[in-house]
Scaffold this motif. Sequence first.
Motif, mmCIF file in Angstrom:
data_model
loop_
_atom_site.group_PDB
_atom_site.id
_atom_site.type_symbol
_atom_site.label_atom_id
_atom_site.label_comp_id
_atom_site.label_asym_id
_atom_site.label_seq_id
_atom_site.Cartn_x
_atom_site.Cartn_y
_atom_site.Cartn_z
ATOM 1 N N VAL A 154 0.851 -1.182 0.000
ATOM 2 C CA VAL A 154 0.000 0.000 0.000
ATOM 3 C C VAL A 154 0.895 1.243 0.000
ATOM 4 C CG1 VAL A 154 -1.755 1.250 1.315
ATOM 5 C CG2 VAL A 154 -1.774 -1.242 1.287
ATOM 6 N N ARG A 155 0.454 2.244 -0.759
ATOM 7 C CA ARG A 155 1.195 3.511 -0.790
ATOM 8 C C ARG A 155 0.358 4.584 -0.104
ATOM 9 N NH1 ARG A 155 3.734 5.561 -6.206
ATOM 10 N NH2 ARG A 155 1.834 4.567 -6.936
ATOM 11 N N LYS A 157 -0.699 8.154 0.030
ATOM 12 C CA LYS A 157 -0.709 9.255 -0.934
ATOM 13 C C LYS A 157 -0.675 10.595 -0.217
ATOM 14 C CE LYS A 157 -2.349 8.656 -4.912
ATOM 15 N NZ LYS A 157 -2.849 8.352 -6.183
ATOM 16 N N LYS A 161 -5.209 9.005 2.936
ATOM 17 C CA LYS A 161 -5.507 8.494 1.591
ATOM 18 C C LYS A 161 -4.451 7.453 1.252
ATOM 19 C CE LYS A 161 -8.797 11.422 0.623
ATOM 20 N NZ LYS A 161 -10.154 11.113 0.434
ATOM 21 N N GLU A 163 -3.421 3.948 -1.378
ATOM 22 C CA GLU A 163 -3.653 3.275 -2.648
ATOM 23 C C GLU A 163 -3.114 1.846 -2.546
ATOM 24 O OE1 GLU A 163 -2.355 3.856 -7.330
ATOM 25 O OE2 GLU A 163 -1.163 4.811 -5.750
ATOM 26 N N LEU A 165 -1.588 -1.192 -3.976
ATOM 27 C CA LEU A 165 -0.776 -1.467 -5.161
ATOM 28 C C LEU A 165 -0.836 -2.933 -5.566
ATOM 29 C CD1 LEU A 165 2.353 0.662 -4.209
ATOM 30 C CD2 LEU A 165 0.442 1.317 -5.692
ATOM 31 N N ALA A 183 -2.597 -4.004 -8.875
ATOM 32 C CA ALA A 183 -3.545 -2.976 -9.269
ATOM 33 C C ALA A 183 -3.295 -2.621 -10.736
ATOM 34 C CB ALA A 183 -3.362 -1.739 -8.384
#
Length: 187
Positions: A154-155, A157, A161, A163, A165, A183
């Motif tokens: 997971v990143r 942001k 929030k 994202e 991956l 993703a």
Amino acid sequence: MNRNMSPLTRRMQKVIAPLRRSEESQTIKTVEARLAEMIPPDSRFHLFPPRLSIEKPAKRQAIPARHVRLSVADYGNRRMLDFILDGRGKLVRVEEYRDPQPALDHVEIGEARRIADRDARIARLAKLRDVFVSDFAPEGAFEPGARIAGLRYVRAKRAHKFELLAKVTVDLSEGRLVDVEAAEGLR
């Protein structure tokens, strides 16, 4: 000593005391020696930390024996073993682990990450800035006794929030990546 403590609890204080380092190290030595007799030297296995194990005594007011339990994931034979030792470090019994498999510990999660990072797609993700990895229990039909790890890459942001991956499934028993669900745009 607490005046409100029952006489039985007072008598049990030595039994329920936390494990001493000497007990932990003796347990590990004994289990490793027994494993050397039980499985081939090139076998892969993982020792979980020793923990206190107190079994219900036969008589109601009796003081239970102090035992130490150490679980072992025997990857090659796809099984979990429980080694039970007495308070002096003598092996009492070895049995198949009866409960559902224990949760993965930090050592197994680290091993799963090393296996996953061998894949070029995952290695790229692991190098990205603001990426973190969390573990999860993957769903699916896996071979009985297999130690399966799920990893989410997971990143972050911006504030709150994130994202996703990729989701990765690793079979620790075989030491291989089973599935990569990347993703869009990362495949």
